[in-house]
Design an enzyme around this catalytic site. Structure first.
Site, mmCIF file in Angstrom:
data_model
loop_
_atom_site.group_PDB
_atom_site.id
_atom_site.type_symbol
_atom_site.label_atom_id
_atom_site.label_comp_id
_atom_site.label_asym_id
_atom_site.label_seq_id
_atom_site.Cartn_x
_atom_site.Cartn_y
_atom_site.Cartn_z
ATOM 1 N N THR A 115 27.442 26.781 21.358
ATOM 2 C CA THR A 115 26.632 27.980 21.189
ATOM 3 C C THR A 115 26.883 28.996 22.302
ATOM 4 O O THR A 115 27.000 28.637 23.475
ATOM 5 C CB THR A 115 25.140 27.611 21.163
ATOM 6 N N SER A 147 24.360 30.325 15.113
ATOM 7 C CA SER A 147 24.766 29.695 13.859
ATOM 8 C C SER A 147 26.150 30.138 13.402
ATOM 9 O O SER A 147 26.840 29.397 12.695
ATOM 10 C CB SER A 147 23.736 30.002 12.764
ATOM 11 N N ARG A 162 -14.444 8.837 13.222
ATOM 12 C CA ARG A 162 -15.228 9.982 13.660
ATOM 13 C C ARG A 162 -16.230 10.386 12.583
ATOM 14 O O ARG A 162 -15.881 10.490 11.400
ATOM 15 C CB ARG A 162 -14.288 11.151 13.953
ATOM 16 N N GLY A 207 -11.304 19.189 19.055
ATOM 17 C CA GLY A 207 -10.973 19.334 20.465
ATOM 18 C C GLY A 207 -10.215 18.147 21.014
ATOM 19 O O GLY A 207 -9.352 18.300 21.894
ATOM 20 N N THR A 209 15.416 25.166 14.861
ATOM 21 C CA THR A 209 16.489 26.148 15.055
ATOM 22 C C THR A 209 17.749 25.586 15.688
ATOM 23 O O THR A 209 18.764 26.284 15.735
ATOM 24 C CB THR A 209 15.995 27.332 15.920
ATOM 25 N N GLU A 251 20.896 22.577 16.023
ATOM 26 C CA GLU A 251 21.724 21.851 15.044
ATOM 27 C C GLU A 251 21.721 22.588 13.703
ATOM 28 O O GLU A 251 21.776 21.966 12.635
ATOM 29 C CB GLU A 251 21.244 20.407 14.871
ATOM 30 N N ASP A 257 20.120 26.618 12.407
ATOM 31 C CA ASP A 257 18.853 27.272 12.092
ATOM 32 C C ASP A 257 18.460 26.934 10.653
ATOM 33 O O ASP A 257 19.286 26.998 9.738
ATOM 34 C CB ASP A 257 19.017 28.780 12.259
#
Length: 717
Positions: free
Chosen positions: A173, A179, A346, A436, A457, A459, A461
């Site tokens: 790159t 790409s 919960r 939370g 993004t 290997e 995009d």
């Protein structure tokens, strides 16, 4: 509300060996369907084995390694500290034989390409930075030498790469080109007088950028550059280059670079930039499996077509996409196991009881947000296994034709975008579903999401990859008619025209409405069966591809600028068609997996889950089906209703479905998945129960006001 059975003791420890039955919990919205659903039971151990796939032993070994504390991500470290820890963890992988699988037997490997990727995918459990740093070293740098080099290169460099004596970079790159690899600007110009290549970055945008191991650890790199010899550019090739002095760790003459610094995630990796000023390397440093230059400067290649040669070289590196696909699925499983475990413990709000609060997972909306993603995760998992087997078939040489390689590249380009986007969506939804508590780093959602963000993004995009898939779909569509005679093509066109007329005039919708006879039950039955789902999903893909193909007809005969403009007008539809195609692949993979399930109860539950996945896809695209006449309004209304019925059926089996992932506490490492919440809830419920029983509980003001009003009314009467 009846209390849920305590499942803490039943969580598997990662070997998928437990067989249990869920204890169905009555749901406030529909107790009777839940009771019916309870007649089915999931064989957790057998389902776990199915999910582990062909390389189960390798996955379990890697998962056990990922569960060791010395490989965990330590939260709160500075990026410098995290980098040092991650590099040290690579040595642990070497010591445990976790990096040798894909390399040739001639240098101590085992030529096990599928097993290598399967094991690599599990490392995300320990720390995504460790996984990706290992991927840079052995999956990219080492793999490039392995697949693009020759036996001589293997002998010279692979032992040091495997042992970590040569930490390296994969320098493809550039700042100006990500790409679009074919357009990179770094050059390697051959000098016959010295038999050397001169590697040069002519301007700032040509610097290699975002390169793992470049900022600190890399001693060498595989550098991708335009190969120029005798005044001819032969396109992108790979070159082995030493970067730093092993003793001082300083850059060698002509080489420079920067540190990319702190990133949004994956800060255990020392990403950086590299630039080259007329750096000379030996001619033999060209990784010349697909193209070579002799001493005099003459270029030759076993592949005559420059375009085909380029895609062949890049195709050997497809394992990065295969690896990320499976790693993203694993991250989704981690998130869902934690969130669903927590949701069974919960409690919040008194919906159906004056004394007990509801378990979160009994709320329909909570089921919607988690079960639909659970269904997608199963689909993605089965599709990922098919992709991995295709990858192994090609790289083992069992099925390694040009067509097989094209199929592999297209399949990886289709599935990697969906699984990585899904992982990010699932981590976020699970985080929100845990409130939370989900935002706390100790429960890993936020940390995993930050680390996996870049999976969408790198290997490739995701959007660019889907465009690659779309072009393949168009090519296949065109190929169907390349050799047919006029009569066959005419009949096809007439058939298509008739179909379009039926769909767009609403005649199909009218026919469906008449057949349904106003019955919701009949309408639901018509869309829930396997054949109907396949027909709807397949028809959408075929129709979208056909419409784009019609829109682009003749584009190749137009001047370049006009042809590009026409393509651009249809780019969005192209990518949408590829997305629909990838979803169909996942649905088909899920359906194929159902055929391997022998336990009746497990098959029933998994069929519900598959139907939930299929109908969720139809619901997501309901506007398309209605506008194109594929569904009547009557039948369209039943999609959401039937999804809600499926949620009720799946609810009693939710824990079994996530237990089958085979994660133990050492893999989850989330406080809210330890059973601690159940202990807190039980303590609170017991406190209030005793208070009520003692007669000393304070009177609620609302009750007091109601009593007072009642007494006043009684006294007046």
């Amino acid at each position: 509300m009846t209390e849920l059975t305590d499942r803490t003791a039943g969580i598997p420890t990662g070997n998928g060996s437990r067989t249990t039955q869920s204890t169905p919990a009555p749901t406030p919205q529909a107790a009777t369907p839940a009771a019916v659903a309870g007649a089915a039971a999931v064989d957790v151990a057998a389902l776990g084995e199915l999910l582990l796939g062909k390389w189960a032993d390798t996955r379990l070994k890697s998962r056990a390694l990922a569960g060791r504390p010395e490989l965990y991500k330590t939260e709160g470290l500075t990026h410098t500290e995290h980098r040092k820890r991650a590099f040290g963890q690579l040595k642990i992988l070497v010591d445990n034989g976790a990096v040798h699988r894909a390399f040739p037997k001639s240098v101590g490997g085992s030529d096990d390409h599928g097993g290598n990727v399967a094991g690599f995918q599990e490392l995300v459990i320990a720390d995504p930075s460790l996984q990706i740093k290992a991927g840079v070293q052995w999956g990219l740098f080492g793999s490039a030498v392995n697949h693009l080099g020759t036996a001589e290169h293997h002998k010279k460099w692979l032992p040091g790469i495997m042992s970590l004596d040569i930490p390296g970079c994969f320098a493809m790159t550039e700042t100006g080109h990500g790409s679009d690899v074919a357009s990179i600007a770094t050059t390697a110009t051959y000098d016959p007088a010295t038999e050397e290549f001169v590697v040069h970055t002519p301007f700032r945008a040509a610097w290699k950028d975002y390169i793992g191991n470049a900022a600190a650890d890399g001693l060498a790199a595989v550098v991708f550059a335009q190969l120029v010899t005798n005044g001819v550019n032969h396109g992108v090739h790979a070159f082995y280059m030493d970067l730093r002095d092993p003793g001082t760790k300083e850059f060698l003459p002509g080489i420079g670079g920067d540190d990319d610094g702190v990133k949004g995630g994956l800060n255990g990796i020392d990403n950086g930039r590299l630039h080259f000023t007329h750096v000379r390397i030996p001619r033999t440093n060209l990784l010349n499996r697909y193209g070579t230059v002799d001493a005099a400067g003459s270029y030759s290649s076993p592949i005559s077509s420059p375009g085909r040669r380029f895609f062949t070289m890049l195709g050997t590196l497809v394992q990065g996409r295969v690896s990320l696909d499976g790693a993203a699925v694993t991250a989704s499983k981690l998130a869902l196991k934690t969130a669903i475990q927590y949701a069974t413990e919960r409690r919040q709000f008194n919906a159906s009881s004056r004394t007990d609060e509801e378990v979160l997972l009994d709320y329909q909306r909570h089921q919607r947000r988690l079960f639909t993603r659970l269904a997608t995760t199963y689909a993605a998992s089965f599709a990922s296994e098919q992709l991995l087997q295709k990858f192994d078939d090609v790289f083992s040489g069992r099925n390694d034709t040009d067509e097989d390689r094209q199929d592999l590249e297209t399949l990886a380009a289709a599935l990697k975008p969906l699984s990585t986007w899904h992982a990010l969506d699932t981590l976020q939804e699970c985080r929100e579903a845990c409130g939370g508590a989900g935002f706390l780093i100790e429960n890993r959602f936020a940390s995993l999401r930050a680390d996996l963000d870049v999976y969408a993004t790198f290997e490739g995009d995701n959007t660019v990859l889907l465009q690659l898939v779309a072009k393949r779909l168009l090519a296949d569509y065109a190929r169907e008619f390349r050799t047919v005679n006029f009569g066959v093509l005419a009949r096809y066109v007439v058939g298509q025209a008739t179909g379009v007329a039926i769909h767009r005039t609403g005649l199909r919708g009218v026919a469906q409405f008449v057949a349904d006879s106003g019955s919701v039950q009949k309408a639901a039955l018509a869309i829930k069966d396997e054949a109907s789902q396949r027909a709807l999903l397949t028809d959408r893909v075929q129709t979208m591809v056909a419409e784009v193909a019609a829109g682009l007809k003749g584009a190749n005969k137009l001047p370049q600028q006009q042809g590009a403009a026409l393509f651009n007008q249809h780019q969005n539809e192209l990518i949408e068609a590829a997305h629909a195609h990838a979803e169909l692949l996942q649905w088909e993979a899920f359906t194929d997996a159902l055929g391997k399930v022998t336990d009746p109860g497990t098959k029933v539950v998994l069929t519900w889950l598959r139907d939930l996945f299929g109908l969720s896809l139809i619901e997501k695209n309901l506007a398309w089906y209605l506008m194109n006449g594929r569904l009547s309004m009557q039948r369209g209304r039943t999609v959401g209703e039937y999804i809600n019925r499926l949620l009720v059926k799946i609810r009693p089996h939710a824990l079994d479905l996530v237990d089958a992932f085979g994660f133990g506490p050492e893999h989850l490492r989330a406080e809210i998945a330890t059973g601690a919440e159940k202990l807190r809830q039980d303590e609170a419920r017991e406190y209030f129960r005793r208070q009520r029983a003692s007669g000393q509980a304070p009177v609620d003001e609302k009750i007091l006001l109601a009593r007072t009003a009642f007494d006043k009314k009684a006294s007046r009467s």
